[in-house]
Design an enzyme around this catalytic site. Sequence first.
Site, PDB file in Angstrom:
ATOM      1  N   ASP A  36      34.066  -4.299 -47.460  1.00  0.00           N
ATOM      2  CA  ASP A  36      34.814  -5.295 -46.674  1.00  0.00           C
ATOM      3  C   ASP A  36      34.016  -6.547 -46.351  1.00  0.00           C
ATOM      4  O   ASP A  36      34.187  -7.157 -45.303  1.00  0.00           O
ATOM      5  CB  ASP A  36      35.341  -4.665 -45.372  1.00  0.00           C
ATOM      6  CG  ASP A  36      36.136  -3.407 -45.644  1.00  0.00           C
ATOM      7  OD1 ASP A  36      36.906  -3.416 -46.603  1.00  0.00           O
ATOM      8  OD2 ASP A  36      35.975  -2.422 -44.904  1.00  0.00           O
ATOM      9  N   LYS A  40      33.795  -8.975 -51.469  1.00  0.00           N
ATOM     10  CA  LYS A  40      33.555  -8.859 -52.923  1.00  0.00           C
ATOM     11  C   LYS A  40      34.726  -9.434 -53.700  1.00  0.00           C
ATOM     12  O   LYS A  40      34.545 -10.058 -54.733  1.00  0.00           O
ATOM     13  CB  LYS A  40      33.464  -7.379 -53.344  1.00  0.00           C
ATOM     14  CG  LYS A  40      32.150  -6.712 -53.126  1.00  0.00           C
ATOM     15  CD  LYS A  40      32.160  -5.309 -53.721  1.00  0.00           C
ATOM     16  CE  LYS A  40      33.196  -4.372 -53.139  1.00  0.00           C
ATOM     17  NZ  LYS A  40      33.105  -4.102 -51.719  1.00  0.00           N
ATOM     18  N   GLY A  78      40.225  -1.831 -50.938  1.00  0.00           N
ATOM     19  CA  GLY A  78      41.234  -2.863 -50.725  1.00  0.00           C
ATOM     20  C   GLY A  78      40.566  -4.214 -50.865  1.00  0.00           C
ATOM     21  O   GLY A  78      39.701  -4.565 -50.068  1.00  0.00           O
ATOM     22  N   HIS A  79      40.909  -4.941 -51.904  1.00  0.00           N
ATOM     23  CA  HIS A  79      40.290  -6.247 -52.119  1.00  0.00           C
ATOM     24  C   HIS A  79      41.287  -7.347 -51.770  1.00  0.00           C
ATOM     25  O   HIS A  79      42.356  -7.437 -52.354  1.00  0.00           O
ATOM     26  CB  HIS A  79      39.843  -6.398 -53.576  1.00  0.00           C
ATOM     27  CG  HIS A  79      38.666  -5.534 -53.896  1.00  0.00           C
ATOM     28  ND1 HIS A  79      38.157  -5.395 -55.167  1.00  0.00           N
ATOM     29  CD2 HIS A  79      37.894  -4.772 -53.110  1.00  0.00           C
ATOM     30  CE1 HIS A  79      37.113  -4.571 -55.138  1.00  0.00           C
ATOM     31  NE2 HIS A  79      36.936  -4.178 -53.903  1.00  0.00           N
ATOM     32  N   GLN A 117      33.718  -0.418 -52.293  1.00  0.00           N
ATOM     33  CA  GLN A 117      32.962   0.080 -51.136  1.00  0.00           C
ATOM     34  C   GLN A 117      31.614  -0.644 -51.028  1.00  0.00           C
ATOM     35  O   GLN A 117      31.543  -1.797 -51.407  1.00  0.00           O
ATOM     36  CB  GLN A 117      32.792   1.605 -51.180  1.00  0.00           C
ATOM     37  CG  GLN A 117      34.089   2.376 -50.931  1.00  0.00           C
ATOM     38  CD  GLN A 117      34.935   2.524 -52.167  1.00  0.00           C
ATOM     39  OE1 GLN A 117      34.448   2.867 -53.218  1.00  0.00           O
ATOM     40  NE2 GLN A 117      36.221   2.246 -52.056  1.00  0.00           N
TER      41      GLN A 117
HETATM   42  P1  IMP Z   1      36.909   7.831 -48.852  1.00  0.00           P
HETATM   43  O1  IMP Z   1      36.270   6.921 -49.817  1.00  0.00           O
HETATM   44  O2  IMP Z   1      38.386   7.583 -48.693  1.00  0.00           O
HETATM   45  O3  IMP Z   1      36.589   9.272 -49.125  1.00  0.00           O
HETATM   46  O4  IMP Z   1      36.309   7.535 -47.401  1.00  0.00           O
HETATM   47  C1  IMP Z   1      34.938   7.775 -47.093  1.00  0.00           C
HETATM   48  C2  IMP Z   1      34.388   6.692 -46.166  1.00  0.00           C
HETATM   49  O5  IMP Z   1      34.348   5.462 -46.869  1.00  0.00           O
HETATM   50  C3  IMP Z   1      35.254   6.425 -44.932  1.00  0.00           C
HETATM   51  O6  IMP Z   1      34.379   6.067 -43.873  1.00  0.00           O
HETATM   52  C4  IMP Z   1      36.115   5.237 -45.364  1.00  0.00           C
HETATM   53  O7  IMP Z   1      36.577   4.493 -44.257  1.00  0.00           O
HETATM   54  C5  IMP Z   1      35.120   4.471 -46.177  1.00  0.00           C
HETATM   55  N1  IMP Z   1      35.743   3.614 -47.198  1.00  0.00           N
HETATM   56  C6  IMP Z   1      36.288   4.004 -48.370  1.00  0.00           C
HETATM   57  N2  IMP Z   1      36.724   2.950 -49.065  1.00  0.00           N
HETATM   58  C7  IMP Z   1      36.442   1.871 -48.327  1.00  0.00           C
HETATM   59  C8  IMP Z   1      36.606   0.452 -48.545  1.00  0.00           C
HETATM   60  O8  IMP Z   1      37.109  -0.007 -49.558  1.00  0.00           O
HETATM   61  N3  IMP Z   1      36.157  -0.364 -47.550  1.00  0.00           N
HETATM   62  C9  IMP Z   1      35.569   0.118 -46.428  1.00  0.00           C
HETATM   63  N4  IMP Z   1      35.370   1.420 -46.181  1.00  0.00           N
HETATM   64  C10 IMP Z   1      35.808   2.281 -47.140  1.00  0.00           C
HETATM   65 MG    MG Z   2      37.802  -3.595 -48.781  1.00  0.00          MG
END
Ligand code: IMP
Ligand code: MG
Length: 340
Positions: free
Chosen positions: A16, A19, A45-46, A180
């Site tokens: 976040d 990117k 989410g981009h 991420q």
């Molecule tokens: P998961 O990837 O859904 O398994 O989530 C694992 C951790 O990564 C959690 O703390 C999510 O909130 C975080 N997370 C996963 N994808 C994103 C992203 O795109 N942006 C920010 N945090 C993310």
């Molecule tokens: Mg994001």
Amino acid sequence: MSSIVSDVVVDVQYGDCGKGKVTHHLARTGSYTHVVRYNGGHNAGHTIYHEGKKFVTHAIPCGVFFGIKSIIGPGCVINPTRLLEEMEELRSSGIDVDGLLMIASNAHVITDWHLVEDGKDSVIGTTKRGNGPAYRDKYGRKGIRASQVHDLQDYIVDVYEEFHNNQEYEQVKVLFEGAQGFGLDIDWGDYPYVTSSHCTSASAFLNGVPPSSVRNVYGVGKIYETYVGAKDFEMEDSALAERIRSVGQEFGATTGRPRQVNWFDLDSISRAIDINGVTKLVINKVDVLEALATEGDYLRVYHGDDTFSFESIEDMRYYIQEHLGRENMDIYFSGNKDRI
Ligand code: IMP
Ligand code: MG
């Protein structure tokens, strides 16, 4: 045999950080033949502003906005239903994905069962998009690959052929778009409060191009930190955190959850720069803290065991530059409102 060069965009904090914006800007320069997502799934989410319109993409690389071939790489996991929906959304907004979007035959699939399993998580605070269970089954050698899914057949590509035996281009130029961030990386993040994929630049080279192809690694961070998930992350002063969240609009692009806010951590970003081999560092959302600076003590940085406060955003930038600077690395500061 085609020759290959590549650039990688990677997040140096917890995701976040913008990117999407950096990748979109680079793709627009016309210097690439392919944009490739190299890790993660629909948890990402981009947020992208394209020709004045806001788009939030989850799995589809931003090359489609510019007519560039866009591949969901072998390092990713895909929910076919969600992906087809996302394609439809883009089509209905006038973005033509057909003939551009490709899915690596060996990418893995998120099944309904994975969604059920991830839905039960109460420890990590996942996005509940089935990411962890899909990777677990991939590595447990029980997964399903994209090539086995009927609805995806029109998009399947063999990335070896696409990158290494491509007669179409003299040189294949790949822009790798990460998902991420470093603090969520399965190995380098704060385990178990991490995602289930590798979010470092090295992860890009599991997607069919050799490490020797890399030219630049664009590290993307922001001038304060945010994290979404179950661990306690927020700064002590919750009133300041709340103001930053509100002015910076820090709510998850995928789940809408409020992001926890804390100060810029020099040491962890320094580690991320070294491990990712960052050559260009972009620090976003400088204007958010700049706008708040007149209200109180918002210009702060963690460094070692101390917190440092600054009189002006210029002083803060100077300090960051001084302490994060590397020979062979450029640092750019950017505002949220700069729609590049
Ligand atoms: P998961 O990837 O859904 O398994 O989530 C694992 C951790 O990564 C959690 O703390 C999510 O909130 C975080 N997370 C996963 N994808 C994103 C992203 O795109 N942006 C920010 N945090 C993310
Ligand atoms: Mg994001």
